[in-house]
Structure formats: C-alpha cells, structure tokens
Write a protein that holds these residues in place. Structure first.
Motif, PDB file in Angstrom:
ATOM      1  N   GLU A   1      10.018  25.461  35.612  1.00  0.00           N
ATOM      2  CA  GLU A   1      10.446  24.924  36.907  1.00  0.00           C
ATOM      3  C   GLU A   1       9.256  24.924  37.860  1.00  0.00           C
ATOM      4  OE1 GLU A   1      13.539  27.070  38.814  1.00  0.00           O
ATOM      5  OE2 GLU A   1      13.734  25.650  40.472  1.00  0.00           O
TER       6      GLU A   1
ATOM      7  N   ALA B   1      17.224  26.799  27.221  1.00  0.00           N
ATOM      8  CA  ALA B   1      18.535  26.455  27.775  1.00  0.00           C
ATOM      9  C   ALA B   1      19.296  25.624  26.750  1.00  0.00           C
ATOM     10  CB  ALA B   1      18.363  25.672  29.076  1.00  0.00           C
TER      11      ALA B   1
ATOM     12  N   HIS C   1       7.402  28.344  37.176  1.00  0.00           N
ATOM     13  CA  HIS C   1       8.197  29.482  36.722  1.00  0.00           C
ATOM     14  C   HIS C   1       8.695  29.174  35.313  1.00  0.00           C
ATOM     15  CE1 HIS C   1       8.327  31.093  40.849  1.00  0.00           C
ATOM     16  NE2 HIS C   1       8.473  29.827  41.218  1.00  0.00           N
ATOM     17  N   PHE C   2       8.472  30.104  34.397  1.00  0.00           N
ATOM     18  CA  PHE C   2       8.912  29.905  33.021  1.00  0.00           C
ATOM     19  C   PHE C   2      10.115  30.795  32.734  1.00  0.00           C
ATOM     20  CE2 PHE C   2       4.477  28.658  33.115  1.00  0.00           C
ATOM     21  CZ  PHE C   2       4.517  27.446  32.449  1.00  0.00           C
ATOM     22  N   GLN C   3      11.089  30.222  32.032  1.00  0.00           N
ATOM     23  CA  GLN C   3      12.320  30.921  31.717  1.00  0.00           C
ATOM     24  C   GLN C   3      12.629  30.721  30.238  1.00  0.00           C
ATOM     25  OE1 GLN C   3      13.878  32.774  33.905  1.00  0.00           O
ATOM     26  NE2 GLN C   3      12.676  32.170  35.704  1.00  0.00           N
ATOM     27  N   PRO C   4      13.551  31.536  29.704  1.00  0.00           N
ATOM     28  CA  PRO C   4      13.966  31.313  28.306  1.00  0.00           C
ATOM     29  C   PRO C   4      14.611  29.940  28.142  1.00  0.00           C
ATOM     30  CG  PRO C   4      14.634  33.476  29.096  1.00  0.00           C
ATOM     31  CD  PRO C   4      14.140  32.733  30.284  1.00  0.00           C
TER      32      PRO C   4
ATOM     33  N   ARG D   1      12.215  27.072  25.684  1.00  0.00           N
ATOM     34  CA  ARG D   1      11.418  27.453  26.843  1.00  0.00           C
ATOM     35  C   ARG D   1      11.699  26.464  27.961  1.00  0.00           C
ATOM     36  NH1 ARG D   1       9.452  32.162  28.513  1.00  0.00           N
ATOM     37  NH2 ARG D   1       7.235  32.194  29.118  1.00  0.00           N
ATOM     38  N   CYS D   2      11.868  26.959  29.185  1.00  0.00           N
ATOM     39  CA  CYS D   2      12.098  26.083  30.336  1.00  0.00           C
ATOM     40  C   CYS D   2      11.026  26.352  31.383  1.00  0.00           C
ATOM     41  CB  CYS D   2      13.484  26.331  30.942  1.00  0.00           C
ATOM     42  SG  CYS D   2      14.838  26.041  29.799  1.00  0.00           S
TER      43      CYS D   2
END
Length: 507
Positions: free
Chosen positions: A197, A209, A204-207, A194-195
């Motif tokens: 920013e 890395a 903002h959450f992203q899958p 989980r990433c």
C-alpha cells in the motif's frame, strides 16, 4: 556429503539475508554441498526446503547447526566482502525472486564457484549460469507483466486498489515503480502472498490477501471497455501475437479480456463486410463553409484573432498550407489562464476549422471533465496551423510536420500568444514543446514540471499529446492515461511568477 549447515531466511524474497549468510559461509569455507537453505513463507519449498536442486542432498541431522532468521538471531560478525562481477549482483537480485525452491542453493553454488573457479566467468555455457539466466529472465518478464496488467479500481475512501497474481516474489521489488508512477495517488496492490500500500508518503507491506478483497468493477471500467471495443480493428487482428504479449493466464484479471473472444469471433465477418461495403464518399466532396477575413498587409502583425486566422490562411511560407482545407487557429477566451498547445490540426480539425475536435480532442475533453476543468476556461491551439498528411487511398493520414514547417508557423503562434495573453503555457508533445521553448525537448524526461526558460517569463509545462496515448498498446494505455491525467492535474496548480504581465484583452 551431508548438509550440516541449515540456513533459515526471513522470507522467500530475503535477498539481503541471503547475501549476509552467503558471506558468512564463504568466510567459513563451507562448500555448497554442506548447506541447506530454507526461506520462511516459501510454500513451494516445503518445511524442509529440500526440493528441486536439493533433492540430492541428505536431510540435515537433528544436531546440525541452524541459523534462525536474522531478526531473531544474535548479529554475527561482519564477514569480509567478496569481490564478484557486477553482473552477478544483478543476476542474484533477480534469481532470488523466482519461485524455484532451489534458487538459494543455485546462487550460493555459483558464488562459491566464482570465488574458487575464476575460469567460470568466461564460460557462458556453464549449466549453473544458464539455469540462473533462465530464472532471471522469468522474473524480469513477471515484473514487466505486473507493470502492464495491474488495473486499479477506485474504492469509497479515495483510494485505488488492484488485484494481481504474480508468478514470482516480485511485489517488493516492483513496488517502487508504482510508487513513482502514481506518487500522487493512494493505492494498494493485493496479491495472494504479499500486498503493498502507498499512503502518499511511504510503502507498507502486508501479508497476502484473498481475491474477494479486491473491489468490483466501477462505472469508469465500462467506459474503458466501450473505448476498447471501438478501437478494435478486425482487419488487423493477430490473435497469436496478442496472446504472446498478453498471456492467457492474466486474462481473468483484465476487464477488457472479456471482449477478446467475441471480437475475435466476429472479426472475419466484420472484415468481409468492410470489404463488401460501398466506398465512402471522398472527403473532398463535402461542402465546407469557410469564412475568410481579410488578411493584414504583409509585415504587419495581426491585431485580432480574426486577422490572425486570415493571415494564416494566406500564409505560403511552407507547402503544407496549399494542401490543407483551411488554417486552424486556436479557440478559447482571450486572457485564459492556461494556453494548451498541441502539434497540428488533424483530419477532423482541418474540416471543422476548430482545434481538438478529433479522437485526441475527445480524449482531452474526457480528461478535462474528469479533472473538473472546463474546456471553456482554456485556450487550445496548435504549434502548426495547417494539417499535414499523406494520402493512402481515400484516407488522409497524419504526418508529423517537419522542423522547417514548424518554424514557419512559429510567428503565428507567437502572435496568438501575444493576442491571448495567457499566464501559463502547456506543451502537449515534442513539437509544441520545441515551438514554445526554442529547443529540442525530451518529453519523457522533462514532462510533469514547469520550465521557466521563455523570454516573456511565461512558464511552460510539458506533457504528452493525447494522440500519444491513443497509440499506446492496450495493455499500457490505462497506466499511461493515469500518469497523463496526473500531469494535467499538476499543471493546474501553477505558481505564477509575480513578474508575469497581467492578462489583457487586445485591441
């Protein structure tokens, strides 16, 4: 009993989804043994989600009712609220972030038992409660370690990026902490699953890395390593305790960890060399050239900074002046926009007769250079004009001035402000804040903002003294320095009151 209810949650940290589904199940009187939980993206639980605590359950039959993730399902009627102890809610929020595959089954079973077994609230040794407490403690430790061991590195587009490998699903729960701590900085934290920013306005959450996406070391990191190496004291090395506080699994992401092995290996030899080395000359044998000006007559306010220094040198209002080498008044241009006020001169300041030339002053100088804020534009002073210390062998160790001593020096600080005529005052630490505001100040709570309480209308900005950063544990020092730097950056942007007197040069 066969598990004939299969619940699929949106993700491994879908706490809201669990609470919603658990309410529905309770409303339908579905016992825990008939429920099979699965979290989307929970790799540890496998496709069926029957590992760990679910090993004893049968596989759900193909015709078993299954609830899709809430985002795709038709909203179910709101189930009635369930009354549980407040502590259970917090416990549930923490346990559900654990990587343990059976955490959802465990917490639903505890919830079911709390509703149907009221005596459970008074049984702290219950196996389910102990298991939940164990998982929650692990999550809390992981959250704390993430806050301590995240190391941001600058990238080309004015952002800072860090790589971290948490043990549990804590990124979303921990993101608000970093948002508050680094609110003025654009940053991103990359993890394998989980990433997150922060763009300055929202998270903002992203899958997840890959580690290769993390930025390489920069020039500032070498400065940090040099500092870390120089503050290492081989005589105080306690490697086992350090490993307990800084577990080895985090070391490969900490740049300073590369220095631990060579520093520890050389510690014994360095300690022996320190013991065998001849004693250093006593500081009192140094030749000092102190020029003392004539003090003004008692009761007369000094009209120049030179007269102020002479008056403070002759001051006997408290005993610490008799032990110090000399009084250390401030330095900087008269009419400086900002006047930074510290606590008291240290050992090196006492010998040099100048403020902020010791380790804390060097840290302040580095911060000012980083901000592009020339020291020559500031007036630097201390609330207490003499060095208070206690002797430990040949060393003079800093000792915080008492309130009576600070009050005795209050007149000299007031004269200094009147002579310099700064437009704004910056209190570095609690002693300075109390001297400038006339009351006790909780620096941790009131730092980072302007306080308009002085009778002369000058605003006071409160932040940490740089020596407080030097006393921070190594694992927390970088984050503390970044927050302090942000304080200094903010205090440059002071909105001056129009009623403030214009800066003038005294006679």
């Amino acid at each position: 009993m066969a598990a004939d209810h299969r619940i699929v949650l949106d993700g491994p940290a879908d706490v809201a989804g669990f609470r919603r589904e658990a309410r529905q199940l309770l409303a339908q009187q579905v016992p825990p043994a008939r429920v099979q939980w699965q979290a989307g993206g929970d790799t540890a639980s496998g496709a069926g989600g029957t590992a760990g605590l679910w090993d004893a359950l049968d596989e759900a039959p193909a015709s078993a009712p299954e609830r899709a993730p809430a985002a795709a399902a038709v909203p179910a009627p709101e189930a009635p609220a369930v009354r549980v102890p407040v502590a259970f809610v917090e416990l549930c929020n923490q346990v559900l972030l654990h990587r343990e595959p059976g955490r959802f089954a465990l917490m639903y079973r505890l919830l079911w038992r709390l509703v149907h077994e009221p005596a459970l609230r008074h049984d702290p040794l219950d196996a389910d409660r102990l298991k939940a407490a164990e998982l929650a403690a692990a999550v809390r430790r992981d959250i704390h370690k993430m806050r301590a061991f995240v190391r941001f590195r600058p990238v080309g587009d004015d952002r800072h990026v860090a790589w971290f490998e948490p043990d549990h699903h804590i990124v979303e729960a921990n993101a608000p902490f970093f948002m508050r701590r680094f609110a003025q900085m654009r940053w991103a934290i990359l993890t394998p699953e989980r990433c997150v920013e922060w763009d300055g306005e929202q998270l903002h959450f992203q899958p997840g890395a890959d580690r290769s996406n993390a930025p390489p070391a920069d020039a500032g990191e070498q400065l940090w390593l040099t500092y870390y190496e120089h503050i290492f004291n081989p005589a105080r090395l306690k490697l086992a305790m350090m490993v307990r506080e800084m577990p080895r699994r985090y070391w490969h992401n900490l740049p300073e960890a590369a220095l631990i092995a060579p520093l520890a290996a050389s510690a014994a030899a360095r300690s022996e060399a320190m013991v065998a080395a001849p004693a250093t000359p006593a500081r009192s044998t140094r030749t000092l050239h102190i020029q003392r000006a004539d003090a003004p007559p008692p009761g007369e306010a000094p009209r120049t900074l030179e007269a102020l220094k002479a008056a403070t040198n002759a001051c006997t209002a408290c005993p610490i002046g008799a032990l110090a080498t000399q009084a250390v008044c401030g330095e900087g241009p008269v009419g400086a926009q900002h006047m930074l006020v510290g606590e008291q001169p240290g050992d090196q300041e006492d010998l040099a007769g100048r403020p902020f030339v010791g380790p804390a002053g060097q840290l302040l100088d580095g911060a000012l250079r980083e901000l592009g804020w020339p020291r020559q534009q500031l007036y630097l002073a201390n609330a207490v004009k003499h060095f208070k210390y206690e002797l430990r062998g040949k060393r003079r160790l800093h000792k915080t001035a008492g309130q009576r001593e600070a009050q005795a020096c209050g007149q000299w600080l007031a004269h200094e402000i009147n002579l310099v005529q700064p437009q704004a005052l910056v209190a570095l630490g609690a002693t300075a804040a109390r001297a400038l505001l006339g009351r006790d100040v909780a620096v941790g709570r009131e730092r980072g903002r302007w306080l308009h309480e002085r009778a002369d209308g000058r605003p006071v900005f409160v932040t940490l003294h740089p020596s407080a950063l030097l006393r921070q544990p190594p694992s927390e020092r970088e984050a503390a320095y970044a927050a302090w730097l942000e304080d200094l950056r903010r205090c440059r942007e002071v909105a001056f009151e129009p009623s403030l007197p214009a800066a003038t040069t005294p006679d």
